[in-house]
Design an enzyme around this catalytic site. Structure first.
Site, PDB file in Angstrom:
ATOM      1  N   GLY A  18       0.832  -1.200   0.000  1.00 32.36           N
ATOM      2  CA  GLY A  18       0.000   0.000   0.000  1.00 32.36           C
ATOM      3  C   GLY A  18       0.862   1.243   0.000  1.00 32.36           C
ATOM      4  O   GLY A  18       2.097   1.186   0.074  1.00 32.36           O
ATOM      5  N   GLU A  19       0.188   2.406  -0.074  1.00 28.29           N
ATOM      6  CA  GLU A  19       0.889   3.676  -0.119  1.00 28.29           C
ATOM      7  C   GLU A  19       0.265   4.639   0.876  1.00 28.29           C
ATOM      8  O   GLU A  19      -0.949   4.666   1.055  1.00 28.29           O
ATOM      9  CB  GLU A  19       0.835   4.282  -1.528  1.00 28.29           C
ATOM     10  N   GLY A  20       1.117   5.443   1.521  1.00 29.01           N
ATOM     11  CA  GLY A  20       0.668   6.483   2.431  1.00 29.01           C
ATOM     12  C   GLY A  20       1.123   7.837   1.953  1.00 29.01           C
ATOM     13  O   GLY A  20       1.630   8.002   0.835  1.00 29.01           O
ATOM     14  N   GLY A  21       0.958   8.826   2.825  1.00 25.49           N
ATOM     15  CA  GLY A  21       1.279  10.180   2.422  1.00 25.49           C
ATOM     16  C   GLY A  21       2.745  10.395   2.144  1.00 25.49           C
ATOM     17  O   GLY A  21       3.101  11.117   1.212  1.00 25.49           O
ATOM     18  N   MET A  22       3.633   9.789   2.958  1.00 19.91           N
ATOM     19  CA  MET A  22       5.053  10.036   2.768  1.00 19.91           C
ATOM     20  C   MET A  22       5.849   8.766   2.554  1.00 19.91           C
ATOM     21  O   MET A  22       7.068   8.826   2.395  1.00 19.91           O
ATOM     22  CB  MET A  22       5.616  10.806   3.970  1.00 19.91           C
ATOM     23  N   ALA A  23       5.199   7.594   2.511  1.00 15.43           N
ATOM     24  CA  ALA A  23       5.938   6.342   2.360  1.00 15.43           C
ATOM     25  C   ALA A  23       5.103   5.315   1.616  1.00 15.43           C
ATOM     26  O   ALA A  23       3.883   5.405   1.552  1.00 15.43           O
ATOM     27  CB  ALA A  23       6.341   5.798   3.732  1.00 15.43           C
ATOM     28  N   VAL A  25       4.643   1.050   1.428  1.00 13.54           N
ATOM     29  CA  VAL A  25       4.888  -0.155   2.220  1.00 13.54           C
ATOM     30  C   VAL A  25       4.909  -1.367   1.293  1.00 13.54           C
ATOM     31  O   VAL A  25       4.014  -1.544   0.457  1.00 13.54           O
ATOM     32  CB  VAL A  25       3.814  -0.334   3.310  1.00 13.54           C
ATOM     33  N   LYS A  40       8.786  -0.270   4.998  1.00 10.91           N
ATOM     34  CA  LYS A  40       8.238   1.049   4.684  1.00 10.91           C
ATOM     35  C   LYS A  40       9.358   1.892   4.094  1.00 10.91           C
ATOM     36  O   LYS A  40      10.398   2.102   4.717  1.00 10.91           O
ATOM     37  CB  LYS A  40       7.663   1.692   5.937  1.00 10.91           C
ATOM     38  N   ASP A 134      -2.982   9.526  16.054  1.00 11.14           N
ATOM     39  CA  ASP A 134      -3.738   9.226  14.820  1.00 11.14           C
ATOM     40  C   ASP A 134      -4.415   7.873  14.936  1.00 11.14           C
ATOM     41  O   ASP A 134      -4.276   7.005  14.074  1.00 11.14           O
ATOM     42  CB  ASP A 134      -2.816   9.260  13.604  1.00 11.14           C
TER      43      ASP A 134
END
Length: 693
Positions: A18-23, A25, A40, A134
């Site tokens: 998957g993908e997040g805001g700054m990284a 995975v 990550k 969070d």
């Protein structure tokens, strides 16, 4: 990042998770320890930013200290060239967000179990001096054994539609649906801030929905601050009073009204599981907070750790990070100032919600996007209400008007009502299924809908009537929207079968199979057997509609008469007898060498005495030797009779000056030649009394 890449000759990337805001995975493999891991990787655009790299390492260092069954373990952190990565425990299971999306609300025992495990992990983190900041279902993983794992400690969040970001100093950034009121206002955060987020998650697990939603992040954040504390309908959704009281206490606006620690929440959850009918906590209703802004520079939360907290930072000046003693002085001065303001309010009746601003000038927010207008209003120390209404002229999500005149002066904290366009007026789509095409078009176009037509065959809906419409009837759609109608062309046409020469029963079976109705009329036809179809009014192969009626003529045969017996008679005699009885004759042969019956009818079909239509054929079978008979020395007439009796047709006669006068000399083929019955045999005769050729 290319798959199969190996970091530091040890950690292999296998596939993207998957993908997040700054990284991003990845699922990977620790080739040294031979175990599956999650890796990550910091996004390339952030790798050159020292602040992002520092926060990335901060997450790894913070999480590495949290070794607990309910927290995702961190194994390693590293760098290869300009790429930074963290190696973590790989969780084989979905996130809580995926579980809620798939199942809706969860059973109360499951929700209690999951919430208790979340609190166990948080309690451990809080003891280490770390706040999560969070807590949300996407950051809560559940293994196949129902073990809950908290992830993403301390990582900065990217701005998105589900994230609120303020650019004004003193305001904060966070996942807006789970944001505590003090976090939204930029106030100091405590353990109870994480517990408020746990309350939102628990509410969502029990109801399948969020307590606060809105058209924009700012709207949702305002609801966290000023809307009443949501309550659970224990009877309506089947939640026990004990658990409903826990959720209510977690969602209190003031931190001091919530539970004191995550351990206390876990204990309360266990008590609620044992005594569900006993509500141990009094339901409170906090007074709403009226200002959506930081009341001074926010202080970092108490953390015994020597490491600073960069998980959710206030966006302000560096000088805001003052010493603890300086903070006490500011707090004392602030308290004195607040008292002075309150005294001035009661003495002079002035609105002094903001001690530095007596009144605020209302801006002109018309034609702005609603999110931009709300941001501007909040930044001006005002509060906002949004009312949506249809508009023929204003684009969707833009401000049509406001209740306060632009340029007017109002007290800080005053609510400004924005009237925001939700597009063209909407109407409930009328159900026109079953209408004729003319009526459906007239009704829809009269309500200012465009109509798009497609056609389809239907065996149940009459031709030129409506089979279906899209969107579905009752759907609220905007004026001038297009409504797609499917119009019936009636039953699908099929090719007409050929019924001629079929028995009537077979024709009826075929007609039913193909969807036709057979209308049969009997008629005597002498040359067609009874019950046989002699004709049809729709030609075979014609495309016709199922359900059509095809008219067919069926033979009833001619006038019936008994068949004359001709067995044992010569061919000529049998033919004459049958013809006289009104039948036609069909000749066939049966070869029987040396049979004394040669030249006679040995059987007939139909047999003698059976009734048959006049004019129908009777087949006679003539016994023949199968070879040309010997006619030498016979007269011409006698030779012809013998050939005919033997099943041959007398052919041409040739005269020659040989043999006895007027007698047959020979035949061609010669006597004794085996040839098929019915063949022609030529005769050669002496020319006595005939001219010599």
């Amino acid at each position: 990042m290319i798959e199969q890449h190996i970091f530091n000759n040890r950690y292999r990337l296998d596939s993207k998770l998957g993908e997040g805001g700054m990284a991003t995975v990845y699922c990977g493999t620790d080739t040294l320890l031979r175990r599956r891991v999650a890796i990550k990787v910091l996004r390339e655009q952030y790798a050159s930013d020292e602040e992002f790299v520092r926060r990335f390492y901060q997450e790894a260092e913070s999480a590495a200290r949290l070794s607990h069954p309910n927290i995702v373990n961190t194994y390693d952190v590293g760098r290869e060239d300009d790429t930074y990565f963290i190696v973590m425990e790989l969780i084989d299971g979905p996130s809580l967000a995926e579980i809620i999306a798939a199942d809706g609300k969860l059973p109360e025992p499951v929700a209690i179990d999951y919430a208790a495990q979340i609190c166990n992990g948080l309690a451990f983190a809080h003891r280490q001096g770390l706040l999560h900041r969070d807590i949300k279902p996407a950051n809560i993983l559940v293994t196949k054994d129902d073990v809950v794992k908290l992830s993403d400690f301390g990582i900065a969040r990217a701005v998105s539609q589900q994230t609120m970001a303020m650019t004004k100093p003193g305001l904060v950034m966070g996942s807006v649906f789970y944001l505590s009121p003090e976090q939204a206002q930029g106030h100091e955060l405590r353990e109870s801030s994480d517990l408020y987020s746990v309350g939102i998650v628990l509410y969502q697990m029990l109801t399948g929905k969020l307590p606060y939603t809105g058209e924009s992040p700012v709207t949702v954040a305002l609801k966290h601050i000023s809307d009443p504390v949501p309550t659970l309908d224990t009877e309506g959704i089947g939640v026990s009073p004990a658990l409903a009281a826990i959720v209510n206490k977690l969602l209190q606006k003031h931190p001091e009204h919530r539970f004191a620690s995550a351990s206390e929440v876990a204990s309360a959850l266990r008590e609620a599981r044992e005594r569900p009918a006993f509500a141990a906590y009094e339901t409170m209703d906090d007074a709403p907070t009226q200002m959506f802004r930081a009341v001074g520079a926010p202080q970092p939360p108490p953390r015994p750790s020597r490491l600073p907290d960069y998980s959710y930072t206030s966006i302000g000046d560096d000088e805001a990070r003052r010493s603890r003693s300086g903070g006490r002085i500011v707090a004392i001065l602030s308290g004195a100032l607040v008292l002075a303001i309150a005294l001035g309010y009661f003495l002079f009746g002035h609105s002094l919600s903001n001690p530095l601003v007596a009144t605020v000038k209302v801006g002109d927010y018309s034609h702005m996007l609603d999110t931009q207008a709300q941001q501007a209003i909040v930044n001006a120390h005002l509060n906002v209400h949004v009312k949506r209404q249809p508009s023929n002229a204003d684009p969707i999500n833009t401000v049509i008007s406001q209740d306060r005149q632009p340029g007017s002066q109002v007290a800080p904290g005053t609510f400004i009502t924005l009237f925001v366009s939700n597009g063209l007026p909407t109407f409930g789509l009328q159900n026109v299924i079953g209408y004729t095409l003319h009526d459906a078009q007239q009704d829809l176009q009269g309500k200012k809908f465009a109509v798009k037509l497609t056609h389809a065959f239907s065996g149940s809906v009459p031709k030129d009537s409506i089979i279906a419409e899209k969107p579905a009837p009752g759907t609220q759609i905007h004026e001038n929207s297009t409504v797609a109608l499917v119009v019936s062309d009636g039953p699908q046409p099929v090719s007409m079968p050929n019924f001629v020469t079929m028995q009537l029963s077979d024709a009826q079976r075929l007609a039913k199979q193909d969807g036709f109705t057979l209308d049969a009329t009997q008629q005597p036809i002498s040359n067609i057997p009874p019950n046989v179809v002699a004709g049809q009014d729709i030609a075979a192969g014609t495309l016709s509609t199922r359900g059509s009626t095809v008219h067919v003529t069926v033979s009833s045969g001619g006038d019936l008469a008994p068949v004359t017996g001709v067995t044992g008679k010569a061919q000529d005699e049998a033919t004459q007898a049958l013809t006289a009885a009104g039948f036609t004759v069909k000749l066939d042969y049966q070869i029987s060498p040396n049979d004394p019956s040669n030249g006679q009818v040995i059987r007939q079909d139909p047999p003698a005495g059976q009734s048959a239509p006049r004019g129908s054929p009777v087949t006679i079978y003539l016994s023949v030797p199968g070879a040309v008979p010997d006619t030498d020395g016979m007269t011409l007439d006698a030779a012809r009779a013998l050939l005919q009796a033997s099943g041959y047709a007398p052919g041409n006669v040739t005269y020659i000056a040989e043999g006895a006068d007027g007698k047959l000399v020979r035949t061609e083929p010669a006597a004794g030649t085996q040839t098929s019955p019915g063949a022609t045999v030529n005769l050669i005769v002496n020319n006595a009394g005939q001219p010599t050729p």
